[in-house]
Design a protein around this motif. Structure first.
Motif, PDB file in Angstrom:
ATOM      1  N   MET A  11     -28.907 -56.968   6.598  1.00  0.00           N
ATOM      2  CA  MET A  11     -27.831 -56.115   5.701  1.00  0.00           C
ATOM      3  C   MET A  11     -26.607 -57.226   5.399  1.00  0.00           C
ATOM      4  SD  MET A  11     -27.938 -52.074   6.822  1.00  0.00           S
ATOM      5  CE  MET A  11     -28.138 -52.331   8.571  1.00  0.00           C
ATOM      6  N   LEU A  12     -26.155 -57.686   6.555  1.00  0.00           N
ATOM      7  CA  LEU A  12     -25.051 -58.538   6.585  1.00  0.00           C
ATOM      8  C   LEU A  12     -24.964 -60.071   5.750  1.00  0.00           C
ATOM      9  CD1 LEU A  12     -22.104 -59.263   7.071  1.00  0.00           C
ATOM     10  CD2 LEU A  12     -22.652 -59.768   9.527  1.00  0.00           C
ATOM     11  N   ASP A  30     -34.894 -66.227   8.873  1.00  0.00           N
ATOM     12  CA  ASP A  30     -35.335 -64.706   9.656  1.00  0.00           C
ATOM     13  C   ASP A  30     -36.620 -64.641   9.975  1.00  0.00           C
ATOM     14  OD1 ASP A  30     -33.359 -61.659   9.123  1.00  0.00           O
ATOM     15  OD2 ASP A  30     -35.439 -61.801   9.463  1.00  0.00           O
ATOM     16  N   SER A 102     -22.301 -62.615  16.290  1.00  0.00           N
ATOM     17  CA  SER A 102     -21.969 -61.350  15.612  1.00  0.00           C
ATOM     18  C   SER A 102     -22.402 -59.918  16.467  1.00  0.00           C
ATOM     19  CB  SER A 102     -22.500 -61.122  14.232  1.00  0.00           C
ATOM     20  OG  SER A 102     -23.869 -61.251  14.261  1.00  0.00           O
ATOM     21  N   TYR A 133     -28.147 -51.224  22.664  1.00  0.00           N
ATOM     22  CA  TYR A 133     -27.737 -52.315  21.799  1.00  0.00           C
ATOM     23  C   TYR A 133     -26.360 -53.005  22.250  1.00  0.00           C
ATOM     24  CZ  TYR A 133     -25.719 -53.200  17.154  1.00  0.00           C
ATOM     25  OH  TYR A 133     -25.217 -53.643  15.948  1.00  0.00           O
ATOM     26  N   TYR A 161     -17.704 -52.511  13.243  1.00  0.00           N
ATOM     27  CA  TYR A 161     -17.835 -51.154  13.800  1.00  0.00           C
ATOM     28  C   TYR A 161     -18.759 -50.710  12.588  1.00  0.00           C
ATOM     29  CZ  TYR A 161     -16.714 -46.593  15.510  1.00  0.00           C
ATOM     30  OH  TYR A 161     -16.785 -45.469  16.165  1.00  0.00           O
TER      31      TYR A 161
HETATM   32  N1  LIG Z   1     -24.796 -53.096   9.540  1.00  0.00           N
HETATM   33  C1  LIG Z   1     -23.775 -52.376  10.489  1.00  0.00           C
HETATM   34  O1  LIG Z   1     -23.190 -51.343  10.208  1.00  0.00           O
HETATM   35  C2  LIG Z   1     -23.251 -53.275  11.841  1.00  0.00           C
HETATM   36  C3  LIG Z   1     -22.135 -52.674  12.519  1.00  0.00           C
HETATM   37  C4  LIG Z   1     -21.772 -53.354  13.749  1.00  0.00           C
HETATM   38  C5  LIG Z   1     -22.211 -54.546  13.940  1.00  0.00           C
HETATM   39  N2  LIG Z   1     -23.052 -55.279  13.150  1.00  0.00           N
HETATM   40  C6  LIG Z   1     -23.632 -56.495  13.549  1.00  0.00           C
HETATM   41  O2  LIG Z   1     -23.949 -57.382  12.398  1.00  0.00           O
HETATM   42  C7  LIG Z   1     -24.914 -58.099  12.531  1.00  0.00           C
HETATM   43  C8  LIG Z   1     -25.897 -58.096  11.282  1.00  0.00           C
HETATM   44  O3  LIG Z   1     -26.197 -56.823  11.403  1.00  0.00           O
HETATM   45  P1  LIG Z   1     -27.172 -56.245  10.402  1.00  0.00           P
HETATM   46  O4  LIG Z   1     -26.515 -55.022   9.914  1.00  0.00           O
HETATM   47  O5  LIG Z   1     -27.215 -57.330   9.108  1.00  0.00           O
HETATM   48  O6  LIG Z   1     -28.306 -56.072  10.834  1.00  0.00           O
HETATM   49  P2  LIG Z   1     -29.819 -55.767  10.427  1.00  0.00           P
HETATM   50  O7  LIG Z   1     -30.740 -55.151  11.037  1.00  0.00           O
HETATM   51  O8  LIG Z   1     -29.852 -55.419   8.695  1.00  0.00           O
HETATM   52  O9  LIG Z   1     -30.332 -57.266  10.109  1.00  0.00           O
HETATM   53  C9  LIG Z   1     -30.489 -57.848  11.189  1.00  0.00           C
HETATM   54  C10 LIG Z   1     -31.705 -58.999  11.081  1.00  0.00           C
HETATM   55  O10 LIG Z   1     -32.169 -59.687  12.177  1.00  0.00           O
HETATM   56  C11 LIG Z   1     -33.614 -59.893  11.860  1.00  0.00           C
HETATM   57  N3  LIG Z   1     -34.208 -60.105  13.066  1.00  0.00           N
HETATM   58  C12 LIG Z   1     -34.933 -59.309  13.963  1.00  0.00           C
HETATM   59  N4  LIG Z   1     -35.447 -59.701  14.979  1.00  0.00           N
HETATM   60  C13 LIG Z   1     -35.419 -61.324  14.733  1.00  0.00           C
HETATM   61  C14 LIG Z   1     -35.974 -62.217  15.417  1.00  0.00           C
HETATM   62  N5  LIG Z   1     -36.740 -62.228  16.340  1.00  0.00           N
HETATM   63  N6  LIG Z   1     -35.749 -63.875  14.658  1.00  0.00           N
HETATM   64  C15 LIG Z   1     -35.028 -63.580  13.638  1.00  0.00           C
HETATM   65  N7  LIG Z   1     -34.497 -62.697  13.030  1.00  0.00           N
HETATM   66  C16 LIG Z   1     -34.764 -61.451  13.688  1.00  0.00           C
HETATM   67  C17 LIG Z   1     -33.982 -58.939  11.013  1.00  0.00           C
HETATM   68  O11 LIG Z   1     -35.262 -59.061  10.434  1.00  0.00           O
HETATM   69  C18 LIG Z   1     -32.846 -58.529  10.196  1.00  0.00           C
HETATM   70  O12 LIG Z   1     -33.130 -59.180   8.920  1.00  0.00           O
HETATM   71  C19 LIG Z   1     -25.458 -57.997  13.914  1.00  0.00           C
HETATM   72  O13 LIG Z   1     -25.090 -58.793  15.000  1.00  0.00           O
HETATM   73  C20 LIG Z   1     -24.909 -56.472  14.091  1.00  0.00           C
HETATM   74  O14 LIG Z   1     -25.145 -56.173  15.564  1.00  0.00           O
HETATM   75  C21 LIG Z   1     -23.940 -54.518  11.894  1.00  0.00           C
END
Ligand SMILES: NC(=O)c1ccc[n+]([C@@H]2O[C@H](COP(=O)([O-])OP(=O)(O)OC[C@H]3O[C@@H](n4cnc5c(N)ncnc54)[C@H](O)[C@@H]3O)[C@@H](O)[C@H]2O)c1
Length: 262
Positions: A11-12, A30, A102, A133, A161
């Protein structure tokens, strides 16, 4: 600069790409196939593949780790903790000076803080608690800290958050906690989440007090629960979407899909 993004297809990732693609050369990676909308350099790569991450990092100036896996114990450890290990080994091997990590706020400000305290800031002693997590991400942050101390690598950790569409900061989390109908507190709009990554990649070294700095990425919060002064002061990050605009129903962009960000 040349930027390697790990776990950038979630997502990010697209918002980080959008913020940086006209300013830097990006290699997006990814474990999944690339999204069809993505037109740049792409490599299918797992963060648990240390040799693969080392190879991908050759010639890079910065590594950004956005990978995360939340529910499964072994996989969460392999990705959230060992993913940072792979990133730091790669940085050490190639003499890469900066990495951007992150995670969620509670890898540092866990329940003890969140439930009972206010004016929380990213330099408090970390207290992640036992949630899988948070715990695995906190271990990953600790891996970064140790490598930073031993090998002089600059680590910038961005803690979020909720991330939401600007027009839907109000959106309820499916099955999640039910806050006020009008908003989820502490949500950051996707474009602002992306520009925070850009700010971390680009901040001049002399603005950072130490080689290992952590930032809360939130808009201004009237209740003062979390403090975002540091990211604004040090990284110069300015969120476009503030709670006031949400309250006034200012953000009315029609929805597009997340990968539209590419
Ligand atoms: N989305 C939110 O609301 C939110 C909130 C707080 C923090 N975060 C942080 O932001 C960052 C991005 O989160 P996001 O929302 O994009 O998460 P997401 O789950 O949408 O994306 C995570 C990505 O990691 C990839 N991934 C999983 N296993 C993997 C591996 N073994 N090797 C390589 N890639 C792998 C997934 O395929 C996915 O594309 C993270 O650090 C998360 O902790 C997100």
């Amino acid at each position: 600069m040349k930027i390697l993004i790990l776990g950038g297809n979630g997502m990010l990732g697209p918002w980080a790409v959008r913020a940086m693609k006209d300013r830097h050369e990006i290699l997006l990676t990814d474990i999944n196939e690339p999204h069809p909308n993505y037109k740049g350099d792409y490599l299918q790569l797992s963060v648990s593949d240390v040799d693969g991450v080392i190879k991908a990092a050759e010639g890079m100036d910065v590594i950004v780790n956005l990978s995360v896996l939340r529910p499964h114990r072994q996989l969460a450890f392999d990705v959230n903790t060992m993913g940072n290990y792979a990133m730091m080994v790669a940085a050490r091997e190639h003499g890469i000076k900066r990495v951007v990590n992150s995670g969620p706020h509670y890898q540092m400000a866990g329940e003890q803080y969140e439930n009972w305290d206010f004016d929380l800031n990213p330099d408090m002693p970390p207290a992640a608690g036992t949630r899988l997590y948070a715990h695995t991400k906190a271990l990953g942050q600790e891996v970064c800290r140790v490598f930073s101390q031993r090998h002089g690598i600059q680590v910038i950790t961005l803690l979020y958050y909720n991330m939401k569409h600007s027009w839907d900061l109000s959106g309820m989390e499916p099955g999640g906690p039910q806050y006020h109908q009008d908003m989820i507190p502490y949500s950051t709009a996707w474009p602002d989440c992306g520009t925070a990554v850009q700010a971390a990649v680009e901040v001049p070294e002399n603005r950072l007090a130490t080689r290992c700095e952590t930032f809360f990425v939130f808009p201004d919060l009237p209740h003062g629960k979390f403090n975002n002064e540091k990211i604004k002061r040090v990284l110069g990050w300015k969120p476009r979407y503030q709670v006031e605009g949400l309250w006034n129903k200012e953000f009315r962009t029609p929805p597009d899909n997340l990968h539209g960000a590419f």
